[in-house]
Design an enzyme around this catalytic site. Structure first.
Site, PDB file in Angstrom:
ATOM      1  N   CYS A   8       0.868  -1.189   0.000  1.00 23.82           N
ATOM      2  CA  CYS A   8       0.000   0.000   0.000  1.00 23.82           C
ATOM      3  C   CYS A   8       0.902   1.236   0.000  1.00 23.82           C
ATOM      4  O   CYS A   8       2.078   1.138  -0.373  1.00 23.82           O
ATOM      5  CB  CYS A   8      -0.979  -0.023   1.171  1.00 23.82           C
ATOM      6  SG  CYS A   8      -0.207   0.031   2.801  1.00 23.82           S
ATOM      7  N   ASN A  11       2.401   1.556   4.245  1.00 21.17           N
ATOM      8  CA  ASN A  11       2.661   0.279   4.934  1.00 21.17           C
ATOM      9  C   ASN A  11       2.368   0.381   6.434  1.00 21.17           C
ATOM     10  O   ASN A  11       3.064  -0.206   7.269  1.00 21.17           O
ATOM     11  CB  ASN A  11       4.112  -0.201   4.695  1.00 21.17           C
ATOM     12  CG  ASN A  11       4.382  -1.637   5.130  1.00 21.17           C
ATOM     13  OD1 ASN A  11       5.501  -1.983   5.494  1.00 21.17           O
ATOM     14  ND2 ASN A  11       3.386  -2.491   5.126  1.00 21.17           N
ATOM     15  N   CYS A  13      -1.365   0.889   7.313  1.00 18.01           N
ATOM     16  CA  CYS A  13      -2.804   0.592   7.478  1.00 18.01           C
ATOM     17  C   CYS A  13      -3.242  -0.642   6.687  1.00 18.01           C
ATOM     18  O   CYS A  13      -3.503  -1.704   7.253  1.00 18.01           O
ATOM     19  CB  CYS A  13      -3.667   1.788   7.072  1.00 18.01           C
ATOM     20  SG  CYS A  13      -3.347   3.292   8.015  1.00 18.01           S
ATOM     21  N   ARG A  14      -3.325  -0.507   5.368  1.00 19.09           N
ATOM     22  CA  ARG A  14      -3.929  -1.576   4.560  1.00 19.09           C
ATOM     23  C   ARG A  14      -3.054  -2.806   4.419  1.00 19.09           C
ATOM     24  O   ARG A  14      -3.499  -3.933   4.683  1.00 19.09           O
ATOM     25  CB  ARG A  14      -4.296  -1.025   3.162  1.00 19.09           C
ATOM     26  CG  ARG A  14      -5.457  -0.058   3.197  1.00 19.09           C
ATOM     27  CD  ARG A  14      -5.584   0.730   1.908  1.00 19.09           C
ATOM     28  NE  ARG A  14      -4.532   1.739   1.781  1.00 19.09           N
ATOM     29  CZ  ARG A  14      -4.401   2.586   0.777  1.00 19.09           C
ATOM     30  NH1 ARG A  14      -5.273   2.543  -0.224  1.00 19.09           N
ATOM     31  NH2 ARG A  14      -3.433   3.478   0.751  1.00 19.09           N
ATOM     32  N   SER A  15      -1.809  -2.621   3.980  1.00 20.55           N
ATOM     33  CA  SER A  15      -0.985  -3.827   3.739  1.00 20.55           C
ATOM     34  C   SER A  15      -0.581  -4.558   5.026  1.00 20.55           C
ATOM     35  O   SER A  15      -0.509  -5.786   5.005  1.00 20.55           O
ATOM     36  CB  SER A  15       0.213  -3.514   2.832  1.00 20.55           C
ATOM     37  OG  SER A  15       1.082  -2.569   3.389  1.00 20.55           O
ATOM     38  N   ASP A 119      -8.086   4.111   0.897  1.00 22.68           N
ATOM     39  CA  ASP A 119      -7.154   4.608   1.906  1.00 22.68           C
ATOM     40  C   ASP A 119      -7.933   5.078   3.138  1.00 22.68           C
ATOM     41  O   ASP A 119      -8.733   6.011   3.041  1.00 22.68           O
ATOM     42  CB  ASP A 119      -6.378   5.784   1.286  1.00 22.68           C
ATOM     43  CG  ASP A 119      -5.315   6.334   2.204  1.00 22.68           C
ATOM     44  OD1 ASP A 119      -5.252   5.913   3.374  1.00 22.68           O
ATOM     45  OD2 ASP A 119      -4.540   7.194   1.745  1.00 22.68           O
TER      46      ASP A 119
HETATM   47  P1  4NP Z   1      -1.743   2.872   4.014  1.00 27.18           P
HETATM   48  O1  4NP Z   1      -2.361   4.251   4.527  1.00 27.18           O
HETATM   49  O2  4NP Z   1      -1.198   3.129   2.638  1.00 27.18           O
HETATM   50  O3  4NP Z   1      -2.917   1.953   4.013  1.00 27.18           O
HETATM   51  O4  4NP Z   1      -0.678   2.490   5.025  1.00 27.18           O
HETATM   52  C1  4NP Z   1      -1.654   5.446   4.464  1.00 27.18           C
HETATM   53  C2  4NP Z   1      -0.788   5.762   5.485  1.00 27.18           C
HETATM   54  C3  4NP Z   1      -0.089   6.955   5.451  1.00 27.18           C
HETATM   55  C4  4NP Z   1      -0.246   7.808   4.373  1.00 27.18           C
HETATM   56  C5  4NP Z   1      -1.102   7.478   3.339  1.00 27.18           C
HETATM   57  C6  4NP Z   1      -1.814   6.291   3.379  1.00 27.18           C
HETATM   58  N1  4NP Z   1       0.463   9.023   4.337  1.00 27.18           N
HETATM   59  O5  4NP Z   1       0.256   9.811   3.401  1.00 27.18           O
HETATM   60  O6  4NP Z   1       1.277   9.290   5.243  1.00 27.18           O
END
Ligand code: 4NP
Length: 152
Positions: A8, A11, A13-15, A119
């Site tokens: 994701c 790294n 939240c989702r992954s 997201d």
């Molecule tokens: P993830 O979520 O891709 O599911 O881990 C996010 C975590 C942080 C950010 C974007 C998405 N960020 O922009 O910091």
């Protein structure tokens, strides 16, 4: 050994949720010796961080631990090291393909069979719950599919 990498943006939240859920399902099936499971981010903002507290809480509500996970950045080596690289959204899919070295071995695919895992970063509890359920349902069908393909 079958190796699976979930990707994701951050790294956190989702992954990591997909890594934790998939690992739990693999362990429940007694197949932990057959799999290497990991996750990574297309961006490096959160490298070294544990998963987001909201993702940890949501997973733990459903009996899945994200303990011990630490964010890392998608690397060129991942394309040779993993059999499968799964993208959570179209942006990741595009970035993963763009950065693929010529000798890439990994099969790169969208994680969901149709659509994206949204997201949840700017969202609330309901968004994390939605993500968790999308991830859990797809991890179940994905494990089934991989078991069939690899006769496990
Ligand atoms: P993830 O979520 O891709 O599911 O881990 C996010 C975590 C942080 C950010 C974007 C998405 N960020 O922009 O910091």
């Amino acid at each position: 050994m079958i190796s699976v990498l979930f990707v994701c943006t951050g790294n956190i939240c989702r992954s990591p949720t997909a890594e934790g859920v998939f690992r739990q399902l693999v362990e429940d099936a007694g197949l932990e010796d057959e799999f290497t499971i990991a996750s990574a981010g297309t961006e490096s903002y959160h490298v070294g961080d544990p998963p987001d507290a909201r993702a940890i809480r949501m997973a733990s509500k459903y009996g899945v631990s994200l303990a011990g996970q630490k964010a890392r950045h998608l690397s060129a080596k991942d394309y040779a090291a993993f059999d499968y690289i799964f993208a959570m959204d179209n942006g990741h899919f595009s970035i993963i393909n763009t950065r693929a070295p010529r000798n890439a071995r990994a099969k790169i695919a969208m994680f969901l069979e149709s659509g994206e895992v949204p997201d949840p970063w700017y969202g609330g509890e309901a968004d994390f719950e939605h993500v968790y359920k999308l991830v859990r349902d797809r991890c179940e069908s994905l494990l089934e599919q991989i078991r069939k393909d690899h006769k496990l």
